[in-house]
Design a protein around this motif. Structure first.
Motif, mmCIF file in Angstrom:
data_model
loop_
_atom_site.group_PDB
_atom_site.id
_atom_site.type_symbol
_atom_site.label_atom_id
_atom_site.label_comp_id
_atom_site.label_asym_id
_atom_site.label_seq_id
_atom_site.Cartn_x
_atom_site.Cartn_y
_atom_site.Cartn_z
ATOM 1 N N THR A 1 65.230 -31.428 -5.376
ATOM 2 C CA THR A 1 63.668 -31.843 -5.548
ATOM 3 C C THR A 1 62.966 -31.626 -6.839
ATOM 4 O OG1 THR A 1 63.378 -31.745 -3.299
ATOM 5 C CG2 THR A 1 61.360 -31.538 -4.549
ATOM 6 N N GLY A 2 62.194 -32.371 -7.224
ATOM 7 C CA GLY A 2 61.706 -32.112 -8.603
ATOM 8 C C GLY A 2 60.515 -33.479 -8.715
ATOM 9 N N ALA A 3 59.624 -33.368 -9.832
ATOM 10 C CA ALA A 3 58.859 -34.265 -10.342
ATOM 11 C C ALA A 3 59.365 -35.689 -10.516
ATOM 12 C CB ALA A 3 57.839 -33.677 -11.489
ATOM 13 N N ARG A 4 58.934 -36.593 -10.064
ATOM 14 C CA ARG A 4 59.616 -38.001 -10.184
ATOM 15 C C ARG A 4 58.777 -38.779 -11.225
ATOM 16 N NH1 ARG A 4 63.256 -35.584 -9.634
ATOM 17 N NH2 ARG A 4 64.487 -35.393 -7.662
ATOM 18 N N LEU A 5 57.359 -38.567 -11.141
ATOM 19 C CA LEU A 5 56.475 -39.242 -12.139
ATOM 20 C C LEU A 5 55.917 -38.332 -12.898
ATOM 21 C CD1 LEU A 5 54.939 -41.742 -12.938
ATOM 22 C CD2 LEU A 5 53.418 -41.538 -10.997
ATOM 23 N N GLY A 6 56.465 -38.538 -14.299
ATOM 24 C CA GLY A 6 55.692 -37.774 -15.223
ATOM 25 C C GLY A 6 54.161 -38.515 -15.599
ATOM 26 N N ILE A 7 53.188 -37.420 -15.743
ATOM 27 C CA ILE A 7 52.141 -38.121 -16.469
ATOM 28 C C ILE A 7 51.431 -37.019 -17.486
ATOM 29 C CG2 ILE A 7 49.700 -38.702 -15.721
ATOM 30 C CD1 ILE A 7 50.619 -39.077 -12.629
ATOM 31 N N GLY A 22 45.684 -34.494 -19.099
ATOM 32 C CA GLY A 22 44.373 -35.378 -19.172
ATOM 33 C C GLY A 22 44.317 -36.894 -18.663
ATOM 34 N N ILE A 23 45.518 -37.367 -18.321
ATOM 35 C CA ILE A 23 45.451 -38.728 -17.822
ATOM 36 C C ILE A 23 45.344 -38.646 -16.384
ATOM 37 C CG2 ILE A 23 46.795 -40.988 -17.795
ATOM 38 C CD1 ILE A 23 46.020 -40.122 -20.521
ATOM 39 N N ASP A 24 44.507 -39.522 -15.572
ATOM 40 C CA ASP A 24 44.094 -39.646 -14.318
ATOM 41 C C ASP A 24 45.281 -40.016 -13.448
ATOM 42 O OD1 ASP A 24 41.966 -39.442 -11.995
ATOM 43 O OD2 ASP A 24 42.805 -41.665 -11.918
ATOM 44 N N GLN A 25 45.756 -39.014 -12.676
ATOM 45 C CA GLN A 25 47.029 -39.492 -11.817
ATOM 46 C C GLN A 25 46.757 -40.521 -10.931
ATOM 47 O OE1 GLN A 25 47.688 -36.648 -8.299
ATOM 48 N NE2 GLN A 25 49.455 -36.320 -8.907
ATOM 49 N N ASN A 26 45.615 -40.617 -9.996
ATOM 50 C CA ASN A 26 45.323 -41.866 -9.405
ATOM 51 C C ASN A 26 45.590 -43.019 -9.895
ATOM 52 O OD1 ASN A 26 44.980 -39.983 -7.047
ATOM 53 N ND2 ASN A 26 42.841 -39.855 -7.603
ATOM 54 N N THR A 27 44.908 -43.215 -11.066
ATOM 55 C CA THR A 27 45.023 -44.469 -11.877
ATOM 56 C C THR A 27 46.619 -44.832 -12.116
ATOM 57 O OG1 THR A 27 42.674 -44.036 -12.901
ATOM 58 C CG2 THR A 27 44.313 -45.912 -14.001
ATOM 59 N N VAL A 28 47.210 -43.802 -12.638
ATOM 60 C CA VAL A 28 48.738 -44.122 -13.137
ATOM 61 C C VAL A 28 49.510 -44.626 -11.556
ATOM 62 C CG1 VAL A 28 50.792 -43.050 -13.690
ATOM 63 C CG2 VAL A 28 48.663 -42.688 -15.287
ATOM 64 N N LEU A 29 49.175 -43.698 -10.787
ATOM 65 C CA LEU A 29 49.999 -44.010 -9.568
ATOM 66 C C LEU A 29 49.686 -45.645 -9.182
ATOM 67 C CD1 LEU A 29 49.462 -40.722 -7.456
ATOM 68 C CD2 LEU A 29 51.690 -41.732 -8.077
ATOM 69 N N SER A 30 48.512 -45.882 -9.142
ATOM 70 C CA SER A 30 48.175 -47.074 -8.532
ATOM 71 C C SER A 30 48.855 -48.284 -9.672
ATOM 72 C CB SER A 30 46.560 -47.283 -8.755
ATOM 73 O OG SER A 30 46.027 -46.539 -7.847
ATOM 74 N N LEU A 31 48.911 -48.002 -10.882
ATOM 75 C CA LEU A 31 49.492 -48.870 -11.937
ATOM 76 C C LEU A 31 50.750 -48.931 -11.710
ATOM 77 C CD1 LEU A 31 47.377 -48.105 -15.095
ATOM 78 C CD2 LEU A 31 47.189 -50.213 -13.718
ATOM 79 N N VAL A 32 51.704 -47.957 -11.385
ATOM 80 C CA VAL A 32 52.971 -47.827 -11.318
ATOM 81 C C VAL A 32 53.535 -48.570 -10.099
ATOM 82 C CG1 VAL A 32 54.836 -46.099 -10.997
ATOM 83 C CG2 VAL A 32 53.326 -45.701 -12.576
ATOM 84 N N GLU A 33 52.691 -48.369 -8.920
ATOM 85 C CA GLU A 33 53.209 -48.940 -7.738
ATOM 86 C C GLU A 33 52.909 -50.542 -7.913
ATOM 87 O OE1 GLU A 33 52.251 -49.645 -3.073
ATOM 88 O OE2 GLU A 33 51.589 -47.767 -4.109
ATOM 89 N N GLN A 34 51.868 -50.828 -8.850
ATOM 90 C CA GLN A 34 51.826 -52.393 -9.100
ATOM 91 C C GLN A 34 52.964 -52.887 -9.865
ATOM 92 O OE1 GLN A 34 48.226 -53.585 -11.118
ATOM 93 N NE2 GLN A 34 49.031 -55.158 -11.935
ATOM 94 N N TRP A 60 51.234 -39.717 -3.806
ATOM 95 C CA TRP A 60 51.734 -41.212 -3.761
ATOM 96 C C TRP A 60 51.058 -41.999 -2.544
ATOM 97 C CZ3 TRP A 60 54.778 -44.875 -6.572
ATOM 98 C CH2 TRP A 60 55.362 -44.333 -7.636
ATOM 99 N N GLN A 61 51.302 -41.260 -1.372
ATOM 100 C CA GLN A 61 50.545 -41.781 -0.228
ATOM 101 C C GLN A 61 49.324 -42.076 -0.166
ATOM 102 O OE1 GLN A 61 52.535 -38.528 2.430
ATOM 103 N NE2 GLN A 61 53.532 -40.171 3.445
ATOM 104 N N LEU A 74 60.414 -41.668 -0.670
ATOM 105 C CA LEU A 74 59.383 -42.901 -0.320
ATOM 106 C C LEU A 74 59.995 -44.202 -0.673
ATOM 107 C CD1 LEU A 74 56.226 -41.479 -1.993
ATOM 108 C CD2 LEU A 74 56.431 -41.753 0.557
ATOM 109 N N HIS A 75 59.811 -45.224 0.168
ATOM 110 C CA HIS A 75 60.393 -46.240 0.068
ATOM 111 C C HIS A 75 59.542 -47.745 0.170
ATOM 112 C CE1 HIS A 75 64.164 -44.032 0.950
ATOM 113 N NE2 HIS A 75 63.111 -43.142 1.574
#
Length: 403
Positions: free
Chosen positions: A113-119, A122-134, A159-160, A363-364
């Motif tokens: 187990t470990g971090a899978r998305l590096g951000i 200072g960068i907004d996590q929610n914005t990044v998560l939304s863009l990456v999922e897109q 992510w959820q 997650l899938h």
């Protein structure tokens, strides 16, 4: 998404991203998501198109500045992942649909187990998560699915939450199917240090019968000479010996010589010398390169977890696996005051030796709507089964206060 603010690209060679940049953005929380480890996998050829792991790491830029990274691989099989989807493969084949290629975010061959998305800080996590999922949703046009494996609990929840916010809007704006984010849970076995000062302190917490059993197992193999070696102390000859042990053990257990090659292991001495800890088991007076068994561990100077990954032996010795892969790791954690020992995936026998069940998360995204619902139901049933299973393991723990 490509506009004046946000851009992304898929990188087929991690060396295209400087190590300092990768580690600044990824903020590695294990030895396995740092640039050095992933680069060693790629440059040794263990991870490549030839082995069915094609790198295509997702790099996200804001105003041309790298701000997020998602390790990503195009897969043509399901080996080396440890979150098993063979039943899904069979279902696709039954209906003559292609399950491969698929996308996987994981550390190849490493169920830690470990971090899978590096951000970047200072960068907004929610914005990044939304863009990456897109981006991932768009990639499902050419892939059956995306699988994010062994996420941390906090990242899993983030992510959820991000998906729940943006999924309705994305579905309204897109004419194509927007895959739901499906959850899976699994179980591993980790040892936790409760401020023990000695191994006997740990044993004192166990029931009498389990305490006696462990002492008996350790006495069986007490005559061997156990030697810890750090990365810069491991010669080419010793790595050759380790690799021989590793291959022989893999061949006996699975019929193939293992996923990793000697070039990968040897490169760890050069790239991650401070993190690599090799335990050698030798007869008294023998040289390191004459070891009869070896176990490879990882521990970073700033981390509080010891990771046991690979083990091998030249012959079967009663109790040697337990001593080399479990008890010596516990000794190491106590001596160095580490809080956790992650001794690898699987192995219910660890529970009777003080390792506790720990939940794992993945997650899938499933591209095919007809299979998405069936797989969703499968995951829900699996989560319920996993919860019951983990409770049974908790009930079986050998600690006196839990018995």
């Amino acid at each position: 998404m490509r506009n004046g603010v946000w851009k992304w690209r898929l990188v087929d060679d991690i060396s295209q991203i400087p190590a300092a940049q990768w580690d600044e953005v990824m903020q590695p929380d294990t030895p396995f998501n740092c640039h050095s480890f992933l680069l060693a996998l790629e440059q040794s050829g263990c991870v490549s198109a030839d082995t069915g792991w094609l790198p295509m790491h997702l790099a996200l830029y804001q105003h041309d500045e790298l701000v997020a990274l998602l390790p990503l691989y195009r897969k043509f099989h399901s080996y080396g992942e440890y979150v098993f989807d063979w039943a899904w493969v069979d279902a696709y084949e039954k209906y003559q649909l292609a399950y491969y290629p698929k996308l996987v975010t994981a550390v190849p061959f490493t169920p830690a187990t470990g971090a899978r998305l590096g951000i970047k800080v200072g960068i907004d996590q929610n914005t990044v998560l939304s863009l990456v999922e897109q981006v991932l949703q768009n990639e499902l046009a050419e892939h059956s699915s995306w699988h994010g494996l062994f996420l941390t609990a906090s990242e899993f929840a983030a992510w959820q939450q991000a998906h729940q916010r943006v999924a309705p809007l994305a579905a309204a704006e897109s004419s194509t199917h927007q895959a739901r984010l499906l959850s899976r849970e699994g179980c591993q076995y980790h040892w936790h240090n409760r401020d023990y000062q000695t191994f006997d302190d740990f044993l004192a917490e166990l029931t009498s019968s389990k305490r006696k059993n462990i002492r008996k197992e350790r006495r069986q193999v007490a005559a061997w000479d156990y030697r810890w070696r750090s990365g810069n102390e491991i010669s080419t000859a010793v790595w050759q010996r380790f690799f021989l042990c590793y291959r022989m053990t893999y061949l006996k257990r699975s019929g193939h010589g293992g996923y990793l090659n000697q070039a990968f292991f040897q490169s760890l001495s050069e790239r991650m010398s401070d993190s690599v800890k090799l335990l050698l088991v030798c007869a008294d007076g023998d040289a390191d390169e004459e070891a009869v068994a070896c176990a490879l561990y990882f521990h970073t100077a700033t981390g509080d977890t010891l990771y046991g990954r690979y083990w091998g032996c030249l012959a079967e010795y009663d109790g040697l696996h337990f001593e080399t892969c479990y008890y010596r790791g516990i000794d190491y954690c106590i001596e160095h005051q580490l809080s956790c020992f992650n001794a690898g995936a699987q192995g219910e026998h660890k529970v009777l030796r003080g390792f506790e069940p720990v939940k794992t998360y993945s997650l899938h995204l499933i591209a095919e709507p007809a299979f998405e619902q069936a797989i969703s139901e499968f995951c829900l049933t699996e989560i319920q089964q996993n919860q019951r299973y983990m409770q049974q393991l908790l009930d079986a723990l050998p600690y006196k206060q839990m018995s």
